[in-house]
Design a protein around this motif. Structure first.
Motif, PDB file in Angstrom:
ATOM      1  N   ILE A   1      30.444  46.052  46.761  1.00 17.10           N
ATOM      2  CA  ILE A   1      30.920  46.252  48.136  1.00 17.10           C
ATOM      3  C   ILE A   1      30.067  47.316  48.817  1.00 17.10           C
ATOM      4  CG2 ILE A   1      32.846  47.198  49.497  1.00 17.10           C
ATOM      5  CD1 ILE A   1      34.703  45.715  47.434  1.00 17.10           C
ATOM      6  N   GLU A   2      29.812  48.427  48.119  1.00 19.60           N
ATOM      7  CA  GLU A   2      28.971  49.491  48.681  1.00 19.60           C
ATOM      8  C   GLU A   2      27.558  48.981  48.976  1.00 19.60           C
ATOM      9  OE1 GLU A   2      29.029  53.012  46.250  1.00 19.60           O
ATOM     10  OE2 GLU A   2      31.180  53.272  46.501  1.00 19.60           O
ATOM     11  N   ALA A   3      27.027  48.140  48.099  1.00 19.27           N
ATOM     12  CA  ALA A   3      25.680  47.599  48.312  1.00 19.27           C
ATOM     13  C   ALA A   3      25.621  46.748  49.577  1.00 19.27           C
ATOM     14  CB  ALA A   3      25.237  46.782  47.094  1.00 19.27           C
ATOM     15  N   LEU A   4      26.690  46.022  49.871  1.00 13.29           N
ATOM     16  CA  LEU A   4      26.717  45.179  51.065  1.00 13.29           C
ATOM     17  C   LEU A   4      27.141  45.944  52.322  1.00 13.29           C
ATOM     18  CD1 LEU A   4      28.384  41.950  49.648  1.00 13.29           C
ATOM     19  CD2 LEU A   4      26.059  42.164  50.532  1.00 13.29           C
ATOM     20  N   LEU A   5      28.122  46.810  52.167  1.00 10.23           N
ATOM     21  CA  LEU A   5      28.729  47.457  53.328  1.00 10.23           C
ATOM     22  C   LEU A   5      28.054  48.767  53.704  1.00 10.23           C
ATOM     23  CD1 LEU A   5      31.048  46.950  55.268  1.00 10.23           C
ATOM     24  CD2 LEU A   5      32.573  48.101  53.671  1.00 10.23           C
ATOM     25  N   GLY A   6      27.480  49.422  52.721  1.00  9.33           N
ATOM     26  CA  GLY A   6      26.850  50.709  52.968  1.00  9.33           C
ATOM     27  C   GLY A   6      27.601  51.840  52.289  1.00  9.33           C
ATOM     28  N   GLU A   7      26.965  52.961  52.238  1.00 10.77           N
ATOM     29  CA  GLU A   7      27.505  54.142  51.577  1.00 10.77           C
ATOM     30  C   GLU A   7      28.804  54.585  52.242  1.00 10.77           C
ATOM     31  OE1 GLU A   7      27.545  57.126  48.737  1.00 10.77           O
ATOM     32  OE2 GLU A   7      26.106  55.484  48.899  1.00 10.77           O
TER      33      GLU A   7
ATOM     34  N   MET B   1      33.724  50.680  38.772  1.00 11.17           N
ATOM     35  CA  MET B   1      34.218  49.368  39.073  1.00 11.17           C
ATOM     36  C   MET B   1      33.096  48.541  39.703  1.00 11.17           C
ATOM     37  SD  MET B   1      37.251  48.501  41.681  1.00 11.17           S
ATOM     38  CE  MET B   1      38.273  47.644  40.538  1.00 11.17           C
ATOM     39  N   ALA B   2      32.822  47.404  39.126  1.00 13.35           N
ATOM     40  CA  ALA B   2      31.710  46.562  39.570  1.00 13.35           C
ATOM     41  C   ALA B   2      31.892  46.081  41.004  1.00 13.35           C
ATOM     42  CB  ALA B   2      31.550  45.375  38.625  1.00 13.35           C
ATOM     43  N   ALA B   3      33.102  45.665  41.373  1.00 14.42           N
ATOM     44  CA  ALA B   3      33.330  45.158  42.733  1.00 14.42           C
ATOM     45  C   ALA B   3      33.043  46.241  43.767  1.00 14.42           C
ATOM     46  CB  ALA B   3      34.758  44.639  42.883  1.00 14.42           C
ATOM     47  N   LEU B   4      33.452  47.479  43.506  1.00 11.80           N
ATOM     48  CA  LEU B   4      33.203  48.556  44.465  1.00 11.80           C
ATOM     49  C   LEU B   4      31.707  48.803  44.625  1.00 11.80           C
ATOM     50  CD1 LEU B   4      34.245  50.659  46.435  1.00 11.80           C
ATOM     51  CD2 LEU B   4      34.506  52.243  44.517  1.00 11.80           C
TER      52      LEU B   4
ATOM     53  N   ALA C   1      34.045  38.778  48.646  1.00 13.21           N
ATOM     54  CA  ALA C   1      33.826  37.419  49.154  1.00 13.21           C
ATOM     55  C   ALA C   1      33.800  37.418  50.681  1.00 13.21           C
ATOM     56  CB  ALA C   1      34.916  36.478  48.632  1.00 13.21           C
ATOM     57  N   TYR C   2      34.693  38.175  51.306  1.00 10.50           N
ATOM     58  CA  TYR C   2      34.707  38.302  52.767  1.00 10.50           C
ATOM     59  C   TYR C   2      33.374  38.852  53.269  1.00 10.50           C
ATOM     60  CZ  TYR C   2      35.589  40.637  57.242  1.00 10.50           C
ATOM     61  OH  TYR C   2      35.492  41.089  58.529  1.00 10.50           O
ATOM     62  N   LEU C   3      32.888  39.911  52.625  1.00  8.19           N
ATOM     63  CA  LEU C   3      31.628  40.532  53.051  1.00  8.19           C
ATOM     64  C   LEU C   3      30.439  39.595  52.882  1.00  8.19           C
ATOM     65  CD1 LEU C   3      32.144  44.121  51.601  1.00  8.19           C
ATOM     66  CD2 LEU C   3      32.321  43.411  54.003  1.00  8.19           C
TER      67      LEU C   3
ATOM     68  N   THR D   1      41.527  39.504  42.801  1.00  8.95           N
ATOM     69  CA  THR D   1      41.823  40.902  43.101  1.00  8.95           C
ATOM     70  C   THR D   1      41.419  41.221  44.532  1.00  8.95           C
ATOM     71  OG1 THR D   1      39.653  41.716  42.444  1.00  8.95           O
ATOM     72  CG2 THR D   1      41.341  41.543  40.695  1.00  8.95           C
ATOM     73  N   PHE D   2      41.916  42.330  45.055  1.00  7.35           N
ATOM     74  CA  PHE D   2      41.531  42.742  46.398  1.00  7.35           C
ATOM     75  C   PHE D   2      40.026  42.986  46.476  1.00  7.35           C
ATOM     76  CE2 PHE D   2      40.597  45.874  49.656  1.00  7.35           C
ATOM     77  CZ  PHE D   2      41.138  45.254  50.765  1.00  7.35           C
ATOM     78  N   GLY D   3      39.466  43.647  45.460  1.00  2.72           N
ATOM     79  CA  GLY D   3      38.028  43.923  45.455  1.00  2.72           C
ATOM     80  C   GLY D   3      37.206  42.648  45.500  1.00  2.72           C
ATOM     81  N   ASP D   4      37.611  41.640  44.728  1.00  3.89           N
ATOM     82  CA  ASP D   4      36.899  40.360  44.736  1.00  3.89           C
ATOM     83  C   ASP D   4      37.070  39.643  46.072  1.00  3.89           C
ATOM     84  OD1 ASP D   4      35.931  40.753  42.178  1.00  3.89           O
ATOM     85  OD2 ASP D   4      37.503  39.550  41.219  1.00  3.89           O
TER      86      ASP D   4
END
Length: 172
Positions: free
Chosen positions: A7-13, A1-4, A147-149, A140-143
């Protein structure tokens, strides 16, 4: 999933990496709804977590920070007369209802709007408790989380809580 991945790239592993589907199956059967895949993927990856010291997510497989218990209690609370007048729709897991799935220390509640029919997509709604405003984000929740991050305006604002960039702390 692209959003995940984003998200991992911004938030961390992520460290939780839940793989057992059984808690989701039980919760979905109980509520009569199948959660969107992106919400399950994020929650399975990060588990019970606080993001930017602000946004709280729980997991259905965690014994203490259990998403199912939180949803059941929240639906009951949101259906009380006073609270029911705040939301633009009914809290619950039925078609078109607002499913409470997360909260923020800054007084917001995050809902997933359950699709009213098979062609309708999931959406994210945010109830601000200080202003009593409800904002529906047709994404979607992922999107929404992405956006929040990134610090975009998705009703819950991360800029003051994460001035040096997104981060998370496991609550598992």
């Amino acid at each position: 999933m692209a959003a995940l991945e984003e998200i991992e790239a911004l938030l961390g592993e992520p460290r939780f990496r839940w793989a057992d589907r059984a808690p989701w199956d039980r919760l979905e059967e109980e509520l009569g709804v199948s959660f969107p895949a992106d919400f399950r993927d994020v929650t399975d990856a990060y588990g019970p977590v606080v993001i930017n010291d602000q946004l709280y997510l729980d997991h259905p497989g965690h014994p203490v920070r259990n998403l199912g218990e939180r949803i059941r209690e929240s639906i009951e609370d949101w259906r009380e007369e006073e609270e029911a007048e705040i939301l633009p729709g009914r809290a619950g897991s039925g078609p078109g209802e607002l499913l409470p799935v997360a909260s923020a220390v800054t007084g917001e509640w995050i809902f997933l709007r359950v699709p009213g029919g098979p062609a309708e997509p999931w959406a994210v709604g945010v109830q601000e408790m200080d202003s009593f405003a409800f904002v529906l984000h047709e994404m979607t929740f992922g999107d929404w989380l992405l956006a929040y991050l990134k610090g975009e305006d998705v009703t819950v604002h991360s800029r003051n809580h994460a001035p040096d960039g997104p981060f998370y702390e496991s609550r598992a």
